[in-house]
Design an enzyme around this catalytic site. Structure first.
Site, short mmCIF file in Angstrom:
data_model
loop_
_atom_site.label_atom_id
_atom_site.label_comp_id
_atom_site.label_asym_id
_atom_site.label_seq_id
_atom_site.Cartn_x
_atom_site.Cartn_y
_atom_site.Cartn_z
N ASP A 1 -10.48 3.55 -3.17
CA ASP A 1 -11.10 2.29 -2.75
C ASP A 1 -12.55 2.15 -3.21
O ASP A 1 -13.31 3.11 -3.28
CB ASP A 1 -11.08 2.17 -1.23
N ASP A 60 0.82 -1.22 0.00
CA ASP A 60 0.00 0.00 0.00
C ASP A 60 0.86 1.27 0.00
O ASP A 60 2.09 1.20 -0.02
CB ASP A 60 -0.92 -0.06 1.24
C1 GLA Z 1 -6.02 1.36 1.60
C2 GLA Z 1 -6.17 0.36 0.44
C3 GLA Z 1 -7.29 -0.60 0.77
C4 GLA Z 1 -7.00 -1.33 2.07
C5 GLA Z 1 -6.79 -0.33 3.20
C6 GLA Z 1 -6.29 -1.01 4.46
O1 GLA Z 1 -7.14 2.18 1.70
O2 GLA Z 1 -6.40 1.03 -0.76
O3 GLA Z 1 -7.48 -1.53 -0.29
O4 GLA Z 1 -5.86 -2.14 1.90
O5 GLA Z 1 -5.82 0.66 2.83
O6 GLA Z 1 -6.04 -0.10 5.51
#
Ligand code: GLA
Length: 369
Positions: A174, A119
């Site tokens: 997301d 990430d």
């Molecule tokens: C980010 C990523 C998500 C998830 C969260 C976890 O937002 O884009 O897919 O992995 O972190 O905290």
């Protein structure tokens, strides 16, 4: 293809959950349909590294340890994935891998980890390409084959550089379980679809589709198929469109408790074959008529076949027409096999019209006659 814990479980993850998911995916046919990677997302570790600087799996969530969990899923024909972050901390403020790349890669290899989602929180001024390349090299040095999932949300146009660094890269923020909703950082699946297909101007007529291919994929995020905020039609359409995009198919629902309808959607062999087609071509939007509530996507397949999917974006059921006379790229006459109804319904020598429910699709595999 696989399953990821985040969309449904957030920080409520444990070895019992993953074992239950593995058992369920054997029993409900998902494993045999091709779902392979079970990925633990954020919050699997303790909040601090140990005295030697190693990450520590949370002993309350994972009392038997990650190695034992990897053994469990491997014995059932799956692979195990884990999550970390290129910053000092993960997005949920657990330790990130910045400055610990080689140490973490070795630890994961010793556990038998097969997939890393990496990430982009708390990265401050880091350069994305440099950060992801460092982790790629660390994984390589640890000598265990790992699928490397780049999750920097499309910020640095990863499609331009990530093909040599990882196997898939997120193209947006997301997803959440909504048709086209929008929150601060989360979007419904239709918005993500629009984002990906509208990254067109800078990259030519089919947008970023051309950057996808075997071993290097645009990733519109893990699926919300089967989750509460979507109707069954919206789940079917979501699954169909992710198949058309040659997107990674990571289930994001509670596969231990699924309706038969959702199981049938997620294990449909014809739709999965379109997604997994060996040519690895990403589909593109061939028609977008907002005022009529119709969008049509086309994907070239490897054996001279094509896939075509028409989406009803209107709030009511309506008749949709696929104007085959406009889609010259499809070549000579082809039969129309309806992949959701499992039957041949006609051919491409004339336009095809049928009723389609709100936010639902009709989807076909076209075969040379
Ligand atoms: C980010 C990523 C998500 C998830 C969260 C976890 O937002 O884009 O897919 O992995 O972190 O905290």
């Amino acid at each position: 293809m696989g399953w990821n814990s985040w969309n449904t479980f957030s920080d409520k993850i444990s070895e019992d959950l993953v074992k239950g998911v593995a058992d369920a995916m054997v029993a409900n046919g998902m494993r045999d349909a091709g779902y392979e990677y079970l990925v633990l997302d954020d919050t699997w570790s303790l909040r601090e590294r140990d005295a030697l600087g190693n990450l520590v799996a949370d002993p309350v969530k994972f009392p038997s340890g990650m190695k034992a969990l990897a053994d469990y899923v491997h014995e059932r024909g799956f692979k195990l994935g884990i999550y970390s972050c290129a910053g000092s901390k993960t997005c949920a403020s657990y330790p990130g891998s910045q400055g610990h790349e080689y140490q973490d890669a070795l630890l994961w290899a010793s556990w038998g980890i097969d997939y890393l989602k990496y990430d982009w929180c708390f990265t401050e001024t880091r350069d994305a390409r440099e950060a992801y390349t460092t982790m790629r090299d660390a994984l390589f040095a640890a000598k265990r084959p790992v699928v490397f999932s780049i999750c920097e949300w499309g910020r640095s146009k990863p499609w331009e550089w990530a093909g040599e660094v990882g196997h898939l890269w997120r193209t947006s923020g997301d997803i959440y379980d909504s048709w086209d909703g929008y929150k601060m950082w989360e979007m419904g699946w239709k918005r993500i679809l629009d984002l990906q297909t509208s990254l067109v101007d800078d990259w030519g007529p089919n947008g970023i589709a051309k950057f996808a291919g075997p071993g290097h994929w645009n990733d519109p995020d893990m699926m919300e198929v089967g989750n509460e905020g979507l109707t069954v039609a919206e789940s079917r359409a979501h699954f169909s469109l992710w198949a058309m995009l040659a997107a990674p198919l990571m289930a994001g629902n509670d596969v231990r408790y699924m309706s038969d309808e959702i199981t049938a959607i997620m294990t449909d062999a014809d739709v999965i074959a379109i997604n997994q087609d060996p040519a690895g071509k990403q589909g593109f939007r061939a028609l977008d008529e907002d005022q009529k509530g119709i969008e049509i996507f086309i994907k070239e397949l490897s054996d001279g076949d094509w896939a075509i999917c028409a989406l009803n974006t209107a709030a009511e059921a309506q008749e949709l027409t696929i104007p085959f006379h406009r889609f010259y790229m499809l070549g000579g006459p082809k039969s129309l096999y309806d992949v959701w109804a499992n039957r041949v319904v006609g051919d491409t020598t004339q336009d095809y019209t049928a009723m389609v429910g709100s936010h639902d699709v009709m989807m076909f595999r076209l075969k040379a006659k």
